[in-house]
Design a protein around this motif. Structure first.
Motif, PDB file in Angstrom:
ATOM      1  N   SER A  33      62.780  48.675  47.976  1.00  0.00           N
ATOM      2  CA  SER A  33      62.158  50.816  48.129  1.00  0.00           C
ATOM      3  C   SER A  33      63.302  50.564  49.494  1.00  0.00           C
ATOM      4  O   SER A  33      63.621  49.078  49.455  1.00  0.00           O
ATOM      5  CB  SER A  33      61.245  51.161  48.945  1.00  0.00           C
ATOM      6  OG  SER A  33      60.777  50.204  50.126  1.00  0.00           O
ATOM      7  N   ILE A  34      63.423  51.690  49.968  1.00  0.00           N
ATOM      8  CA  ILE A  34      64.727  51.785  51.288  1.00  0.00           C
ATOM      9  C   ILE A  34      63.683  52.025  52.599  1.00  0.00           C
ATOM     10  O   ILE A  34      63.885  52.529  53.261  1.00  0.00           O
ATOM     11  CB  ILE A  34      65.484  52.997  51.358  1.00  0.00           C
ATOM     12  CG1 ILE A  34      64.861  54.280  51.077  1.00  0.00           C
ATOM     13  CG2 ILE A  34      66.153  52.139  49.836  1.00  0.00           C
ATOM     14  CD1 ILE A  34      65.895  55.460  50.818  1.00  0.00           C
ATOM     15  N   GLY A  35      62.311  51.616  52.140  1.00  0.00           N
ATOM     16  CA  GLY A  35      61.371  51.569  53.104  1.00  0.00           C
ATOM     17  C   GLY A  35      61.839  50.836  54.474  1.00  0.00           C
ATOM     18  O   GLY A  35      61.845  49.524  53.829  1.00  0.00           O
ATOM     19  N   THR A  36      60.917  50.930  55.905  1.00  0.00           N
ATOM     20  CA  THR A  36      60.640  50.010  56.826  1.00  0.00           C
ATOM     21  C   THR A  36      59.358  49.879  57.403  1.00  0.00           C
ATOM     22  O   THR A  36      59.091  50.895  56.967  1.00  0.00           O
ATOM     23  CB  THR A  36      62.875  49.878  56.913  1.00  0.00           C
ATOM     24  OG1 THR A  36      62.373  51.414  58.236  1.00  0.00           O
ATOM     25  CG2 THR A  36      63.781  50.411  56.535  1.00  0.00           C
ATOM     26  N   TYR A  54      56.496  43.874  50.753  1.00  0.00           N
ATOM     27  CA  TYR A  54      56.620  44.028  51.344  1.00  0.00           C
ATOM     28  C   TYR A  54      57.706  44.128  50.803  1.00  0.00           C
ATOM     29  O   TYR A  54      58.892  42.370  50.304  1.00  0.00           O
ATOM     30  CB  TYR A  54      56.981  43.374  52.422  1.00  0.00           C
ATOM     31  CG  TYR A  54      58.130  43.867  53.233  1.00  0.00           C
ATOM     32  CD1 TYR A  54      57.911  44.618  53.893  1.00  0.00           C
ATOM     33  CD2 TYR A  54      59.428  43.505  53.282  1.00  0.00           C
ATOM     34  CE1 TYR A  54      59.400  46.165  54.468  1.00  0.00           C
ATOM     35  CE2 TYR A  54      60.403  43.921  54.118  1.00  0.00           C
ATOM     36  CZ  TYR A  54      60.318  45.181  54.985  1.00  0.00           C
ATOM     37  OH  TYR A  54      61.726  46.213  55.262  1.00  0.00           O
ATOM     38  N   GLN A  55      58.999  45.057  49.875  1.00  0.00           N
ATOM     39  CA  GLN A  55      60.380  44.590  49.168  1.00  0.00           C
ATOM     40  C   GLN A  55      61.035  45.891  48.971  1.00  0.00           C
ATOM     41  O   GLN A  55      61.105  47.299  48.850  1.00  0.00           O
ATOM     42  CB  GLN A  55      59.549  45.350  47.538  1.00  0.00           C
ATOM     43  CG  GLN A  55      60.736  44.487  46.647  1.00  0.00           C
ATOM     44  CD  GLN A  55      60.258  44.592  45.000  1.00  0.00           C
ATOM     45  OE1 GLN A  55      58.905  44.623  44.780  1.00  0.00           O
ATOM     46  NE2 GLN A  55      61.534  44.073  43.740  1.00  0.00           N
ATOM     47  N   SER A  56      61.751  45.370  49.866  1.00  0.00           N
ATOM     48  CA  SER A  56      62.604  46.124  50.763  1.00  0.00           C
ATOM     49  C   SER A  56      64.255  46.082  50.602  1.00  0.00           C
ATOM     50  O   SER A  56      64.410  44.911  50.597  1.00  0.00           O
ATOM     51  CB  SER A  56      62.853  46.853  52.513  1.00  0.00           C
ATOM     52  OG  SER A  56      63.963  47.553  52.657  1.00  0.00           O
ATOM     53  N   MET A  57      64.617  47.045  50.671  1.00  0.00           N
ATOM     54  CA  MET A  57      66.827  46.517  50.060  1.00  0.00           C
ATOM     55  C   MET A  57      67.383  46.224  51.312  1.00  0.00           C
ATOM     56  O   MET A  57      68.091  45.385  51.238  1.00  0.00           O
ATOM     57  CB  MET A  57      66.855  47.557  49.302  1.00  0.00           C
ATOM     58  CG  MET A  57      66.967  48.230  47.961  1.00  0.00           C
ATOM     59  SD  MET A  57      67.980  49.636  46.863  1.00  0.00           S
ATOM     60  CE  MET A  57      66.260  51.356  46.697  1.00  0.00           C
ATOM     61  N   PHE A  58      66.488  46.589  52.453  1.00  0.00           N
ATOM     62  CA  PHE A  58      67.094  46.534  54.072  1.00  0.00           C
ATOM     63  C   PHE A  58      66.654  44.770  54.220  1.00  0.00           C
ATOM     64  O   PHE A  58      66.581  44.119  55.236  1.00  0.00           O
ATOM     65  CB  PHE A  58      66.722  46.603  54.777  1.00  0.00           C
ATOM     66  CG  PHE A  58      66.999  48.071  54.523  1.00  0.00           C
ATOM     67  CD1 PHE A  58      68.762  48.415  54.479  1.00  0.00           C
ATOM     68  CD2 PHE A  58      66.100  49.273  54.195  1.00  0.00           C
ATOM     69  CE1 PHE A  58      69.166  50.044  53.760  1.00  0.00           C
ATOM     70  CE2 PHE A  58      66.451  50.852  54.331  1.00  0.00           C
ATOM     71  CZ  PHE A  58      68.206  51.047  53.945  1.00  0.00           C
ATOM     72  N   GLY A  59      66.141  43.933  53.189  1.00  0.00           N
ATOM     73  CA  GLY A  59      65.851  42.232  53.853  1.00  0.00           C
ATOM     74  C   GLY A  59      64.662  41.874  54.365  1.00  0.00           C
ATOM     75  O   GLY A  59      63.911  42.970  54.146  1.00  0.00           O
TER      76      GLY A  59
END
Length: 86
Positions: A33-36, A54-59
């Motif tokens: 996701s794009i979630g943070t 936690y699985q964010s495209m932002f690492g």
């Protein structure tokens, strides 16, 4: 989206997922996701009565610099992985 605790308390009754959720005819599929998540203050508190995914495209989680995060189940950092079935 962004979860910013900001000197508050968040209690989750069950699993807490920072992931996208898709459903097809038979399965629920989770993916990046794009979630943070931001915990920047000493009083920031999250209590998860379940698992935390936690699985964010932002690492990786890099903005958990303060506060308390308690998870009664398992913690899984899946950032950088593909979708999976549940």
């Amino acid at each position: 989206g962004e979860v910013l605790i900001n000197n508050g308390f968040l209690q989750i009754e069950g699993d807490f997922r920072i992931q996208n959720q898709y459903k097809d005819e038979q399965d629920t599929i989770y993916g990046p996701s794009i979630g943070t998540l931001k915990m920047l203050n000493e009083k920031d508190t999250i209590f998860v009565k379940g698992n935390f995914y936690y699985q964010s495209m932002f690492g990786d989680i890099t903005q958990l610099t303060n506060g308390n995060l308690e998870v009664t189940g398992n913690y899984s950092n899946l950032s950088g992985t593909k979708t999976y079935l549940s």
